[in-house]
Design a protein around this motif. Structure first.
Motif, PDB file in Angstrom:
ATOM      1  N   GLU A   1       0.854  -1.186   0.000  1.00  0.00           N
ATOM      2  CA  GLU A   1       0.000   0.000   0.000  1.00  0.00           C
ATOM      3  C   GLU A   1       0.891   1.238   0.000  1.00  0.00           C
ATOM      4  N   SER A   2       2.005   1.169   0.759  1.00  0.00           N
ATOM      5  CA  SER A   2       2.972   2.257   0.816  1.00  0.00           C
ATOM      6  C   SER A   2       4.331   1.681   1.180  1.00  0.00           C
ATOM      7  N   SER A   3       5.384   2.270   0.641  1.00  0.00           N
ATOM      8  CA  SER A   3       6.744   1.810   0.949  1.00  0.00           C
ATOM      9  C   SER A   3       7.383   2.621   2.080  1.00  0.00           C
ATOM     10  N   GLU A   4       6.618   3.518   2.678  1.00  0.00           N
ATOM     11  CA  GLU A   4       7.162   4.461   3.660  1.00  0.00           C
ATOM     12  C   GLU A   4       7.869   3.770   4.824  1.00  0.00           C
ATOM     13  N   LYS A   5       7.294   2.673   5.319  1.00  0.00           N
ATOM     14  CA  LYS A   5       7.825   2.031   6.522  1.00  0.00           C
ATOM     15  C   LYS A   5       8.656   0.777   6.229  1.00  0.00           C
ATOM     16  N   LEU A   6       9.030   0.570   4.996  1.00  0.00           N
ATOM     17  CA  LEU A   6       9.789  -0.637   4.658  1.00  0.00           C
ATOM     18  C   LEU A   6      11.092  -0.740   5.449  1.00  0.00           C
ATOM     19  N   THR A   7      11.819   0.361   5.538  1.00  0.00           N
ATOM     20  CA  THR A   7      13.125   0.315   6.201  1.00  0.00           C
ATOM     21  C   THR A   7      13.022   0.047   7.702  1.00  0.00           C
ATOM     22  N   PRO A   8      12.212   0.802   8.471  1.00  0.00           N
ATOM     23  CA  PRO A   8      12.126   0.511   9.909  1.00  0.00           C
ATOM     24  C   PRO A   8      11.519  -0.845  10.225  1.00  0.00           C
ATOM     25  N   VAL A   9      10.557  -1.286   9.418  1.00  0.00           N
ATOM     26  CA  VAL A   9       9.960  -2.600   9.661  1.00  0.00           C
ATOM     27  C   VAL A   9      10.964  -3.697   9.337  1.00  0.00           C
ATOM     28  N   SER A  10      11.735  -3.523   8.272  1.00  0.00           N
ATOM     29  CA  SER A  10      12.791  -4.486   7.947  1.00  0.00           C
ATOM     30  C   SER A  10      13.788  -4.583   9.098  1.00  0.00           C
ATOM     31  N   ALA A  11      14.138  -3.435   9.680  1.00  0.00           N
ATOM     32  CA  ALA A  11      15.070  -3.430  10.810  1.00  0.00           C
ATOM     33  C   ALA A  11      14.498  -4.201  11.988  1.00  0.00           C
ATOM     34  N   ALA A  12      13.211  -4.038  12.237  1.00  0.00           N
ATOM     35  CA  ALA A  12      12.579  -4.766  13.342  1.00  0.00           C
ATOM     36  C   ALA A  12      12.614  -6.270  13.109  1.00  0.00           C
ATOM     37  N   VAL A  13      12.404  -6.681  11.863  1.00  0.00           N
ATOM     38  CA  VAL A  13      12.407  -8.114  11.545  1.00  0.00           C
ATOM     39  C   VAL A  13      13.800  -8.704  11.715  1.00  0.00           C
ATOM     40  N   VAL A  14      14.813  -8.074  11.137  1.00  0.00           N
ATOM     41  CA  VAL A  14      16.160  -8.656  11.190  1.00  0.00           C
ATOM     42  C   VAL A  14      16.784  -8.535  12.583  1.00  0.00           C
ATOM     43  N   ASN A  15      16.315  -7.561  13.377  1.00  0.00           N
ATOM     44  CA  ASN A  15      16.818  -7.420  14.746  1.00  0.00           C
ATOM     45  C   ASN A  15      16.029  -8.262  15.745  1.00  0.00           C
ATOM     46  N   GLU A  16      15.103  -9.075  15.216  1.00  0.00           N
ATOM     47  CA  GLU A  16      14.313 -10.015  16.027  1.00  0.00           C
ATOM     48  C   GLU A  16      13.515  -9.313  17.116  1.00  0.00           C
ATOM     49  N   GLU A  17      12.970  -8.145  16.761  1.00  0.00           N
ATOM     50  CA  GLU A  17      12.045  -7.454  17.652  1.00  0.00           C
ATOM     51  C   GLU A  17      10.648  -8.059  17.463  1.00  0.00           C
ATOM     52  N   PRO A  18       9.728  -7.877  18.423  1.00  0.00           N
ATOM     53  CA  PRO A  18       8.375  -8.430  18.276  1.00  0.00           C
ATOM     54  C   PRO A  18       7.651  -7.837  17.062  1.00  0.00           C
ATOM     55  N   VAL A  19       7.289  -8.694  16.131  1.00  0.00           N
ATOM     56  CA  VAL A  19       6.608  -8.262  14.915  1.00  0.00           C
ATOM     57  C   VAL A  19       5.309  -9.056  14.774  1.00  0.00           C
ATOM     58  N   ALA A  20       4.212  -8.348  14.575  1.00  0.00           N
ATOM     59  CA  ALA A  20       2.901  -8.988  14.403  1.00  0.00           C
ATOM     60  C   ALA A  20       2.617  -9.209  12.925  1.00  0.00           C
ATOM     61  N   ILE A  21       2.038 -10.349  12.618  1.00  0.00           N
ATOM     62  CA  ILE A  21       1.604 -10.648  11.260  1.00  0.00           C
ATOM     63  C   ILE A  21       0.114 -10.932  11.296  1.00  0.00           C
ATOM     64  N   ILE A  22      -0.649 -10.180  10.519  1.00  0.00           N
ATOM     65  CA  ILE A  22      -2.087 -10.402  10.423  1.00  0.00           C
ATOM     66  C   ILE A  22      -2.406 -10.639   8.957  1.00  0.00           C
ATOM     67  N   GLN A  23      -2.998 -11.790   8.659  1.00  0.00           N
ATOM     68  CA  GLN A  23      -3.326 -12.118   7.269  1.00  0.00           C
ATOM     69  C   GLN A  23      -4.798 -12.432   7.132  1.00  0.00           C
ATOM     70  N   GLU A  24      -5.483 -11.625   6.337  1.00  0.00           N
ATOM     71  CA  GLU A  24      -6.910 -11.826   6.087  1.00  0.00           C
ATOM     72  C   GLU A  24      -7.176 -12.487   4.737  1.00  0.00           C
ATOM     73  N   SER A  25      -6.244 -12.401   3.833  1.00  0.00           N
ATOM     74  CA  SER A  25      -6.435 -12.984   2.501  1.00  0.00           C
ATOM     75  C   SER A  25      -5.080 -13.179   1.846  1.00  0.00           C
ATOM     76  N   GLY A  26      -5.094 -13.865   0.718  1.00  0.00           N
ATOM     77  CA  GLY A  26      -3.855 -14.102  -0.003  1.00  0.00           C
ATOM     78  C   GLY A  26      -3.265 -15.472   0.273  1.00  0.00           C
ATOM     79  N   GLU A  27      -2.226 -15.796  -0.472  1.00  0.00           N
ATOM     80  CA  GLU A  27      -1.567 -17.094  -0.365  1.00  0.00           C
ATOM     81  C   GLU A  27      -0.976 -17.287   1.034  1.00  0.00           C
ATOM     82  N   ARG A  28      -1.100 -18.513   1.538  1.00  0.00           N
ATOM     83  CA  ARG A  28      -0.657 -18.791   2.911  1.00  0.00           C
ATOM     84  C   ARG A  28       0.738 -19.420   2.974  1.00  0.00           C
ATOM     85  N   ASN A  29       1.243 -19.887   1.893  1.00  0.00           N
ATOM     86  CA  ASN A  29       2.519 -20.616   1.904  1.00  0.00           C
ATOM     87  C   ASN A  29       3.707 -19.689   1.654  1.00  0.00           C
ATOM     88  N   TRP A  30       3.779 -18.594   2.444  1.00  0.00           N
ATOM     89  CA  TRP A  30       4.823 -17.605   2.235  1.00  0.00           C
ATOM     90  C   TRP A  30       6.089 -17.882   3.042  1.00  0.00           C
TER      91      TRP A  30
END
Length: 375
Positions: free
Chosen positions: A169-198
């Motif tokens: 929807e927007s690329s604005e937060k790609l960098t800080p969110v990527s940092a949270a993922v690679v730094n193993e900070e708590p990250v929430a994933i919510i999936q309402e639709s789309g392929e599940r085998n990611w």
């Protein structure tokens, strides 16, 4: 043909392939010729002093002068550049050409002996990491990839779902969110639709990544970041997670369309956009439009499909009549040979058991909406 590279002279290339291979040494040229022969999607460039006589036949481009002056043309013409030159030299040559990771081409460096394949630029978005693995596997070389998410085998936020066609929807937060993922900070994933085998790794999902069933659960957990996969327009409360989150739009919406002959693209588009707004669905999640074969040359639908890059599929009356609909129309059958158009087309194409929107008539347009579900 030999390119004569001169300072300040612009070079225009008629590239027919997505990748360019460049070499400037004797051993590099031999390796480059091997790659060009085995990787069909490459154009090859090397110095004319290594000419072997078969270049015209193999459509190999020769050049004279400093290879640095060739790189600007390669940058603007190719999806990826495979350079058989020392890493330090390549870094110095491409530095003035860098613009943005969303537009810069992939750059991969291979040493003269073909022992190491190094992902240098645009590893994720440009595909350099994937190209590095492919080349290293082919050459029996060592791939060198330093992107944190690849090394740690976790979610690459900027590529998440890309193979399925998901878009941000927007690329604005790609960098800080990527940092949270690679730094193993708590990250929430919510999936309402789309392929599940990611999740592509053999190991379990890291403890730092938690999949929540609802937005309320995710908000209550107060994660440092969030990855949201949904075709819906989020509520104000749900958007709290986007303060440091990325919203992905999976391609799950199918639009069944019927219209009178000659209906303008603008009228069809207006009905679609207003309907999606009423449903609180994102236009970015539209996967396909579909109709009856009688409409396969309908200019308004074709123009709309081209504008949004939506595949347009048409079904025969017999195919449409094979789908059970609630209110078959004898009038529609009289003119088309099918008892319905938008409804059965959307059901047939999506594989859904029911429609989100059964049938909306507006002016010259009839629209039905279905969702593709993934288990």
């Amino acid at each position: 043909m030999t390119l004569h590279l001169q300072e300040g002279k612009q070079i225009e290339l008629n590239s027919s392939k997505p990748f360019a291979v460049v070499a400037i040494t004797k051993h590099g040229v031999e390796l480059a010729r091997h790659l060009h022969a085995t990787f069909q999607q490459t154009d090859l460039f090397y110095m004319s002093k290594f000419e072997q006589g078969d270049e015209d036949q193999r459509r190999i481009q020769l050049f004279e002068g400093n290879v640095r002056m060739l790189l600007p043309a390669l940058f603007s013409s190719y999806k990826g550049i495979i350079v058989i030159i020392s890493l330090g030299a390549v870094v110095r040559m491409i530095a003035p050409l860098l613009k943005d990771k969303k537009t810069d081409p992939a750059v991969v460096v291979i040493d003269d002996k073909g022992k190491h394949v190094i992902s240098v630029l645009s590893g994720h978005l440009g595909g350099a990491n994937e190209l590095t693995r492919e080349l290293a596997d082919h050459l029996k070389a060592t791939p060198v990839i330093t992107t944190a998410s690849d090394v740690q085998q976790t979610i690459p936020v900027d590529l998440f779902g890309q193979k399925f066609g998901w878009v941000w929807e927007s690329s604005e937060k790609l960098t800080p969110v990527s940092a949270a993922v690679v730094n193993e900070e708590p990250v929430a994933i919510i999936q309402e639709s789309g392929e599940r085998n990611w999740w592509n790794y053999k190991k379990p999902l890291p403890n730092s990544l938690t999949v929540y069933k609802t937005f309320d659960e995710a908000i209550a957990a107060k994660p440092n970041a969030a990855l949201i996969i949904s075709h819906r327009i989020l509520t104000e409360k749900e958007e709290e997670l986007l303060q440091n989150g990325v919203l992905y739009r999976p391609k799950v919406i199918v639009l069944g369309i019927g219209c009178n002959r000659g209906t303008s693209m603008e009228e069809i588009e207006a009905v679609i956009l207003s309907t999606l707004e009423e449903l609180r669905f994102s236009v970015k999640s539209v996967k396909d439009v579909c109709s009856i074969t009688l409409k396969q040359d309908e200019a308004g639908i074709l123009a709309l499909a081209q504008k949004y890059q939506w595949p347009f599929t048409c079904y025969s009356p017999e195919q449409l009549n094979s789908v059970k609909i609630k209110n078959p129309s004898d009038t529609v059958y009289k003119f088309t040979g099918a008892y319905g158009v938008s409804e059965p087309a959307a059901l047939l194409h999506s594989g859904a058991d029911s429609l989100i929107l059964t049938k909306k008539k507006s002016g010259n347009v009839t629209l039905s909406v279905a969702l593709i579900t993934h288990s």
